[in-house]
Design a protein around this motif. Structure first.
Motif, PDB file in Angstrom:
ATOM      1  N   GLY A 177       0.847  -1.238  -0.215  1.00 43.23           N
ATOM      2  CA  GLY A 177       0.140  -0.065  -0.009  1.00 43.23           C
ATOM      3  C   GLY A 177       0.795   1.404  -0.109  1.00 43.23           C
ATOM      4  O   GLY A 177       0.537   2.289  -0.170  1.00 43.23           O
ATOM      5  N   GLY A 178       2.006   0.878   0.102  1.00 36.99           N
ATOM      6  CA  GLY A 178       2.919   2.319   0.354  1.00 36.99           C
ATOM      7  C   GLY A 178       2.956   3.411  -0.619  1.00 36.99           C
ATOM      8  O   GLY A 178       3.017   4.673  -0.458  1.00 36.99           O
ATOM      9  N   THR A 179       2.833   3.003  -2.028  1.00 38.42           N
ATOM     10  CA  THR A 179       2.645   3.885  -3.214  1.00 38.42           C
ATOM     11  C   THR A 179       1.451   4.553  -3.354  1.00 38.42           C
ATOM     12  O   THR A 179       1.626   5.953  -3.524  1.00 38.42           O
ATOM     13  CB  THR A 179       2.850   3.238  -4.471  1.00 38.42           C
ATOM     14  OG1 THR A 179       1.850   2.113  -4.642  1.00 38.42           O
ATOM     15  CG2 THR A 179       3.922   2.394  -4.598  1.00 38.42           C
ATOM     16  N   GLN A 180       0.499   3.989  -2.794  1.00 36.51           N
ATOM     17  CA  GLN A 180      -0.896   4.624  -2.701  1.00 36.51           C
ATOM     18  C   GLN A 180      -0.817   5.645  -1.418  1.00 36.51           C
ATOM     19  O   GLN A 180      -1.432   6.782  -1.461  1.00 36.51           O
ATOM     20  CB  GLN A 180      -2.208   3.750  -2.772  1.00 36.51           C
ATOM     21  CG  GLN A 180      -2.099   2.654  -4.048  1.00 36.51           C
ATOM     22  CD  GLN A 180      -1.804   3.605  -5.142  1.00 36.51           C
ATOM     23  OE1 GLN A 180      -2.718   4.244  -5.641  1.00 36.51           O
ATOM     24  NE2 GLN A 180      -0.626   3.403  -5.816  1.00 36.51           N
ATOM     25  N   GLU A 218      -1.270   9.964  -1.562  1.00 34.86           N
ATOM     26  CA  GLU A 218      -2.450  10.562  -0.887  1.00 34.86           C
ATOM     27  C   GLU A 218      -1.832  11.403  -0.043  1.00 34.86           C
ATOM     28  O   GLU A 218      -2.465  12.542   0.215  1.00 34.86           O
ATOM     29  CB  GLU A 218      -3.211   9.273  -0.287  1.00 34.86           C
ATOM     30  CG  GLU A 218      -4.639  10.103   0.353  1.00 34.86           C
ATOM     31  CD  GLU A 218      -5.377   8.894   1.017  1.00 34.86           C
ATOM     32  OE1 GLU A 218      -4.980   8.304   1.732  1.00 34.86           O
ATOM     33  OE2 GLU A 218      -6.503   8.832   0.645  1.00 34.86           O
ATOM     34  N   ARG A 219      -0.782  11.119   0.884  1.00 29.83           N
ATOM     35  CA  ARG A 219      -0.432  11.783   1.879  1.00 29.83           C
ATOM     36  C   ARG A 219       0.660  13.243   1.433  1.00 29.83           C
ATOM     37  O   ARG A 219       0.533  14.309   1.921  1.00 29.83           O
ATOM     38  CB  ARG A 219       0.575  11.200   3.118  1.00 29.83           C
ATOM     39  CG  ARG A 219      -0.602  10.498   3.862  1.00 29.83           C
ATOM     40  CD  ARG A 219       0.336   9.501   4.894  1.00 29.83           C
ATOM     41  NE  ARG A 219      -0.661   9.362   5.996  1.00 29.83           N
ATOM     42  CZ  ARG A 219      -0.385   9.207   7.223  1.00 29.83           C
ATOM     43  NH1 ARG A 219      -0.095  10.424   7.643  1.00 29.83           N
ATOM     44  NH2 ARG A 219      -1.627   8.828   8.026  1.00 29.83           N
ATOM     45  N   VAL A 220       1.500  12.784   0.307  1.00 25.74           N
ATOM     46  CA  VAL A 220       2.505  13.676   0.192  1.00 25.74           C
ATOM     47  C   VAL A 220       2.606  14.226  -1.221  1.00 25.74           C
ATOM     48  O   VAL A 220       3.145  15.242  -1.625  1.00 25.74           O
ATOM     49  CB  VAL A 220       3.839  13.294   0.516  1.00 25.74           C
ATOM     50  CG1 VAL A 220       4.079  12.831   1.962  1.00 25.74           C
ATOM     51  CG2 VAL A 220       4.417  12.052  -0.480  1.00 25.74           C
ATOM     52  N   ALA A 261       6.038  11.249  -3.499  1.00 25.24           N
ATOM     53  CA  ALA A 261       5.985   9.804  -3.277  1.00 25.24           C
ATOM     54  C   ALA A 261       7.056   9.178  -4.242  1.00 25.24           C
ATOM     55  O   ALA A 261       7.799   8.113  -3.955  1.00 25.24           O
ATOM     56  CB  ALA A 261       4.764   9.512  -3.789  1.00 25.24           C
ATOM     57  N   LEU A 262       7.292   9.739  -5.521  1.00 26.70           N
ATOM     58  CA  LEU A 262       8.486   9.108  -6.308  1.00 26.70           C
ATOM     59  C   LEU A 262       9.763   9.377  -5.687  1.00 26.70           C
ATOM     60  O   LEU A 262      10.410   8.408  -5.652  1.00 26.70           O
ATOM     61  CB  LEU A 262       8.238   9.786  -7.599  1.00 26.70           C
ATOM     62  CG  LEU A 262       7.176   9.230  -8.612  1.00 26.70           C
ATOM     63  CD1 LEU A 262       6.881  10.161  -9.598  1.00 26.70           C
ATOM     64  CD2 LEU A 262       7.377   8.048  -8.896  1.00 26.70           C
ATOM     65  N   GLU A 263      10.100  10.432  -5.008  1.00 29.47           N
ATOM     66  CA  GLU A 263      11.058  10.808  -4.322  1.00 29.47           C
ATOM     67  C   GLU A 263      11.353   9.679  -3.432  1.00 29.47           C
ATOM     68  O   GLU A 263      12.671   9.272  -3.155  1.00 29.47           O
ATOM     69  CB  GLU A 263      11.111  12.353  -3.603  1.00 29.47           C
ATOM     70  CG  GLU A 263      12.387  12.503  -3.043  1.00 29.47           C
ATOM     71  CD  GLU A 263      12.281  13.881  -2.051  1.00 29.47           C
ATOM     72  OE1 GLU A 263      13.105  14.100  -1.317  1.00 29.47           O
ATOM     73  OE2 GLU A 263      11.232  14.441  -2.286  1.00 29.47           O
ATOM     74  N   ALA A 276       7.188  17.968   7.547  1.00 23.70           N
ATOM     75  CA  ALA A 276       7.001  19.007   6.545  1.00 23.70           C
ATOM     76  C   ALA A 276       6.454  18.352   5.066  1.00 23.70           C
ATOM     77  O   ALA A 276       5.806  19.005   4.560  1.00 23.70           O
ATOM     78  CB  ALA A 276       8.336  19.526   6.447  1.00 23.70           C
ATOM     79  N   TYR A 277       6.404  17.277   4.845  1.00 29.70           N
ATOM     80  CA  TYR A 277       6.071  16.439   3.761  1.00 29.70           C
ATOM     81  C   TYR A 277       4.678  16.143   3.938  1.00 29.70           C
ATOM     82  O   TYR A 277       4.078  15.745   2.944  1.00 29.70           O
ATOM     83  CB  TYR A 277       6.793  15.339   3.330  1.00 29.70           C
ATOM     84  CG  TYR A 277       8.055  15.480   2.321  1.00 29.70           C
ATOM     85  CD1 TYR A 277       8.854  16.813   2.277  1.00 29.70           C
ATOM     86  CD2 TYR A 277       8.656  14.705   1.542  1.00 29.70           C
ATOM     87  CE1 TYR A 277       9.791  16.936   1.635  1.00 29.70           C
ATOM     88  CE2 TYR A 277       9.803  14.932   0.820  1.00 29.70           C
ATOM     89  CZ  TYR A 277      10.343  16.156   0.838  1.00 29.70           C
ATOM     90  OH  TYR A 277      11.403  16.308  -0.039  1.00 29.70           O
TER      91      TYR A 277
END
Length: 279
Positions: free
Chosen positions: A153-156, A160-162, A167-169, A184-185
């Motif tokens: 679930g981490g990618t999603q 949604e959060r950052v 997310a790609l970073e 901060a993110y």
């Protein structure tokens, strides 16, 4: 439920607040046993209206959840059992853990004093709130250094959060982010001085639990966790295409031989896995 009922958890309930301490030495990996026990406990809590808040912390000050057990493939019997009995449809067993947490009727709070990588970082992002110790906490999606992508679930949750760019970073740098940067993110709620973390989380949990009856349920109804079905399906396809590759299994094995899943190796797992790639 008493602490003695579980191999990897300590569970205590008082005044509307359930406290779950994750306790799976030596570095608190998220293994099949812990997933099964968390699923059982959270399932029992779902219909208990007397519990309004669930707080997760770690028995190990260095590691909240190190990551998913890199040897979890050796427990295919238990993984098959978890898959067959999943309370969430159309997701893999790792995503099911996060989705169960995201859709829990109680308010879920992570108290992050140490490191959370991979599946541990996904667990943090799946909770309703997360508060971290500024001096000692760290969070990161380590999977790219193992030759895979997040599969729980981490990618999603990250998108949604950052946002997509951050997310790609996080996914492609595989860096360990300090608590202040994560706050901060928007990955976590806020970073606090380590000596204030316990008192702050305790106050937030108690205040929420003391709200008038029905307020928590109304707030979670008004602010539901979004359904991420399509995104989770894409993530599982990407993860499944990588995890079975011989090169990935070889890299993970090399990482384990070099000290992954030991306290020394996990303190700078990013450097360890980058070294494993070069050899």
């Amino acid at each position: 439920m008493s602490t003695h009922d579980w191999a990897t958890l300590r569970v205590d309930v008082e005044d509307g607040v359930a406290r779950i301490v994750l306790d799976n030495p030596p570095v608190n990996v998220l293994d099949a046993t812990m997933m099964r026990e968390l699923r059982t406990v959270l399932g029992a809590f779902r219909d208990d209206a007397s519990i309004r808040v669930v707080v997760f912390s770690s028995a190990d000050p260095e590691f909240f959840l190190a990551h998913v057990d890199m040897r979890i493939g050796e427990r295919m019997d238990l993984l098959a059992e978890l898959a067959a009995s999943s309370p969430v449809d159309d997701v893999n067993v790792f995503q099911a853990m996060g989705e169960l947490l995201r859709h829990q009727p109680q308010v879920t709070i992570v108290k992050l004093a140490g490191k959370a990588r991979g599946g541990g970082a996904e667990f943090v992002a799946a909770a309703d709130m997360a508060f971290a110790a500024a001096e000692t906490a760290g969070i990161g999606q380590i999977e790219a250094l193992m030759g895979i992508v997040p599969g729980g679930g981490g990618t999603q949750y990250l998108r949604e959060r950052v946002g997509r760019n951050r997310a790609l970073e996080a996914v492609l740098t595989a860096d360990l982010f300090d608590a202040e940067t994560a706050a901060a993110y928007g990955w976590i709620n806020r970073a606090l001085p380590a000596d204030r973390l316990d008192a702050y989380v305790d106050r937030v949990a108690r205040d929420i639990a003391a709200l008038p009856e029905g307020v928590v349920a109304a707030a979670k109804h008004a602010l539901p966790a979004e359904h991420l079905t399509d995104g989770l399906s894409r993530e599982n396809e990407a993860w499944a295409a990588r995890i079975a590759l011989p090169s990935v299994q070889h890299l993970m094995g090399r990482g384990l031989r070099d000290g992954a899943q030991t306290p020394v190796g996990e303190r700078d797992l990013e450097a360890l896995m980058r070294g494993a790639q070069r050899r």
